[in-house]
Design a protein around this motif. Sequence first.
Motif, mmCIF file in Angstrom:
data_model
loop_
_atom_site.group_PDB
_atom_site.id
_atom_site.type_symbol
_atom_site.label_atom_id
_atom_site.label_comp_id
_atom_site.label_asym_id
_atom_site.label_seq_id
_atom_site.Cartn_x
_atom_site.Cartn_y
_atom_site.Cartn_z
ATOM 1 N N PHE A 137 0.815 -1.207 0.000
ATOM 2 C CA PHE A 137 0.000 0.000 0.000
ATOM 3 C C PHE A 137 0.856 1.268 0.000
ATOM 4 C CE2 PHE A 137 -1.977 3.179 2.928
ATOM 5 C CZ PHE A 137 -3.013 3.608 2.106
ATOM 6 N N TRP A 138 1.739 1.402 0.991
ATOM 7 C CA TRP A 138 2.528 2.624 1.111
ATOM 8 C C TRP A 138 3.593 2.724 0.018
ATOM 9 C CZ3 TRP A 138 0.973 6.739 3.409
ATOM 10 C CH2 TRP A 138 0.095 6.649 4.489
ATOM 11 N N THR A 139 4.121 1.587 -0.424
ATOM 12 C CA THR A 139 5.098 1.608 -1.522
ATOM 13 C C THR A 139 4.453 2.096 -2.811
ATOM 14 O OG1 THR A 139 6.393 -0.192 -0.524
ATOM 15 C CG2 THR A 139 6.724 0.228 -2.878
ATOM 16 N N ARG A 163 6.905 9.699 -6.375
ATOM 17 C CA ARG A 163 8.279 9.851 -6.866
ATOM 18 C C ARG A 163 8.301 10.522 -8.241
ATOM 19 N NH1 ARG A 163 9.962 4.999 -6.189
ATOM 20 N NH2 ARG A 163 11.324 5.255 -4.391
ATOM 21 N N THR A 164 7.312 10.201 -9.070
ATOM 22 C CA THR A 164 7.269 10.787 -10.412
ATOM 23 C C THR A 164 7.044 12.298 -10.358
ATOM 24 O OG1 THR A 164 4.874 10.394 -10.644
ATOM 25 C CG2 THR A 164 6.358 8.635 -11.358
ATOM 26 N N VAL A 205 7.971 -0.253 7.001
ATOM 27 C CA VAL A 205 6.689 0.316 6.580
ATOM 28 C C VAL A 205 6.513 1.701 7.190
ATOM 29 C CG1 VAL A 205 4.180 0.047 6.630
ATOM 30 C CG2 VAL A 205 5.632 -1.958 6.304
ATOM 31 N N ASP A 206 6.904 1.846 8.444
ATOM 32 C CA ASP A 206 6.769 3.139 9.113
ATOM 33 C C ASP A 206 7.617 4.205 8.422
ATOM 34 O OD1 ASP A 206 5.487 4.516 11.269
ATOM 35 O OD2 ASP A 206 7.435 4.670 12.246
ATOM 36 N N GLU A 207 8.820 3.829 7.996
ATOM 37 C CA GLU A 207 9.700 4.778 7.301
ATOM 38 C C GLU A 207 9.120 5.162 5.946
ATOM 39 O OE1 GLU A 207 14.116 3.536 9.053
ATOM 40 O OE2 GLU A 207 13.228 2.387 7.410
ATOM 41 N N ARG A 238 5.968 5.174 5.121
ATOM 42 C CA ARG A 238 4.815 6.018 5.393
ATOM 43 C C ARG A 238 5.250 7.444 5.724
ATOM 44 N NH1 ARG A 238 0.266 5.759 10.199
ATOM 45 N NH2 ARG A 238 2.028 6.436 11.454
ATOM 46 N N ASN A 239 6.279 7.579 6.568
ATOM 47 C CA ASN A 239 6.755 8.908 6.954
ATOM 48 C C ASN A 239 7.296 9.682 5.760
ATOM 49 O OD1 ASN A 239 6.042 8.444 9.610
ATOM 50 N ND2 ASN A 239 8.090 7.802 10.242
ATOM 51 N N HIS A 240 8.037 8.992 4.899
ATOM 52 C CA HIS A 240 8.564 9.639 3.692
ATOM 53 C C HIS A 240 7.417 10.090 2.781
ATOM 54 C CE1 HIS A 240 12.883 9.385 4.023
ATOM 55 N NE2 HIS A 240 12.842 8.098 4.325
ATOM 56 N N THR A 241 6.392 9.243 2.652
ATOM 57 C CA THR A 241 5.248 9.584 1.796
ATOM 58 C C THR A 241 4.553 10.838 2.309
ATOM 59 O OG1 THR A 241 4.917 7.233 1.276
ATOM 60 C CG2 THR A 241 3.108 8.729 0.773
ATOM 61 N N LEU A 242 4.321 10.911 3.610
ATOM 62 C CA LEU A 242 3.663 12.079 4.194
ATOM 63 C C LEU A 242 4.526 13.333 4.050
ATOM 64 C CD1 LEU A 242 2.179 10.494 7.456
ATOM 65 C CD2 LEU A 242 0.982 11.039 5.333
ATOM 66 N N ARG A 243 5.828 13.171 4.260
ATOM 67 C CA ARG A 243 6.738 14.322 4.125
ATOM 68 C C ARG A 243 6.734 14.855 2.694
ATOM 69 N NH1 ARG A 243 11.708 14.571 2.090
ATOM 70 N NH2 ARG A 243 11.980 12.306 2.094
ATOM 71 N N LEU A 244 6.814 13.941 1.732
ATOM 72 C CA LEU A 244 6.838 14.351 0.323
ATOM 73 C C LEU A 244 5.489 14.910 -0.125
ATOM 74 C CD1 LEU A 244 8.923 11.361 -1.062
ATOM 75 C CD2 LEU A 244 9.681 13.737 -0.847
ATOM 76 N N ALA A 245 4.400 14.361 0.418
ATOM 77 C CA ALA A 245 3.067 14.884 0.084
ATOM 78 C C ALA A 245 2.943 16.333 0.560
ATOM 79 C CB ALA A 245 1.990 14.020 0.719
ATOM 80 N N GLN A 246 3.504 16.624 1.739
ATOM 81 C CA GLN A 246 3.500 17.999 2.246
ATOM 82 C C GLN A 246 4.379 18.899 1.376
ATOM 83 O OE1 GLN A 246 1.717 19.500 4.814
ATOM 84 N NE2 GLN A 246 2.608 21.339 3.905
#
Length: 491
Positions: free
Chosen positions: A348-350, A357-358, A378-380, A382-390
């Motif tokens: 899911f998070w990947t 990333r694109t 998985v936690d890492e 998820r954190n990267h996804t939220l950081r990049l979304a921001q």
Amino acid sequence: MKNYDSGSHEPYWYESFVGLKYVLKMLDTDSGIEAVAFQSQMINKLDDVVVKYADGCLRCIQVKHTRAEKNLTLSDLIRPTKGNFSSLLQDMAVAWKEGLKTIPNCIPELYTNRPGGKNWSRTANDAVYPPLHEFWKALKEEMKRAGNLSGIRLDSTYSAVWTDLLAQLGVLETDINKYEFLRKFRLRFSRPDLEKLESQMHEQIGRIFGVSSPSFQREIFEKLAASLRVWTTSIQGKVDFVYPEEVYSRLSLQVEVDDRVHLIRPPVPFFKSRLVFMERLIEQLGSRKHSIIFLKGSPGSGKSSLVSQLAYDAPAIINLRYHAFKPITPEMKEIPPDAGRTVDPRVFWTALIDQIRTEFTGKLYQYKVPIRCDYLTVDEIRNHTLRLAQELSNINQRPTVIAIDGIDHAARAGYISHKHESTFLPWLVHPEEVPSGVLFLLAGQPPEGYPAYPQWLKEDRAEVLHLEVPVVTEDDIRQMPTEADSHSLDA
């Protein structure tokens, strides 16, 4: 004497690996390195590796490699070798002098795996030279004290080598140039051999990317080494300098997002009654008054259709999409099972970070986008996804909307497997932890009857907006093609 390097490509690999070591060091933001060049055309003789620093300095390195167990002595440095009229030091001094025309802040360096000589030696003309390390240390300390060439006072036992060294620097003409060259000159002997250099780079990779697994370190290194084909040859047009973004681009796992899985087309026709509802939904998404919007409805009410239609009609609104369950369409012969890889939290998070990333193409290093996810928890991820979304929200100056469809299917998959914790539901972000520029659009059946849903989705919370998908109207039904229409179209 046997030539250990004859017929071997090891010296060339060694030279390239020295460059790669600086390439990796460049990825550490504290290094001050801006770019690295292999076989630079900017300066002759000091061109093996050129390291550009943010302060304007360029470290211009000549690499010398040998497999023979032969020490580097002062004679090797300041006396011409057989068949040559100039010494190694003189060649580097001439290159430095010529390079000053275009590189005013050139730092010349000799980098070699040869160990420094430890014994006193006698030259062919009966001059006595001290051990390399001993003399060079004494010279550097005296230069700091004196501040100029004429003020240098070395021990009388060093007089012969000091006289010969100055003679080799005669090409620099002035005492100021000679002093400046010696002040900047870096003599790095006893450097690691090829195997040790590679081992050190594995450790560098571990520190830079937070990778503890030796197999992952090796995979990343091999990808880095494969890039030498581009950076050191003219196959794809030789690059002058390698910058961090180029490195990240080469190392990043290139994942093609399968449109069939998460970028599902909306059904035709799209009911007119939903258009009004969709306009309201777009308004809510754009205002970001809530961190989570839950789009709920009974089975077949059109939740997935709304998400798909919204993504295709307003692609600037939905940034990332994830379907935990392939939506049912009339042409399907079988209903897909609830349980599957799509409910796995890592999958899911990947999938989300692969999509985001694109959005950072050409800026992967700048925003520290993970080059791959398989070595992260998985936690890492998820954190990267939220950081990049921001970060994406900051760039676009609007909320980053992440649509997740079919959370009820994830819940049922947990029931089937008797492992609720193995689905992505426990990994959904709590409303209070959603970054200020991010909004989650969830779609699924109502919470009643789904105890596996997160508790905050079953509560009345200000951060969560519940929207009920409207029922189909008679006008909507009239929009649907009849059997006669189908026959006329086939004709």
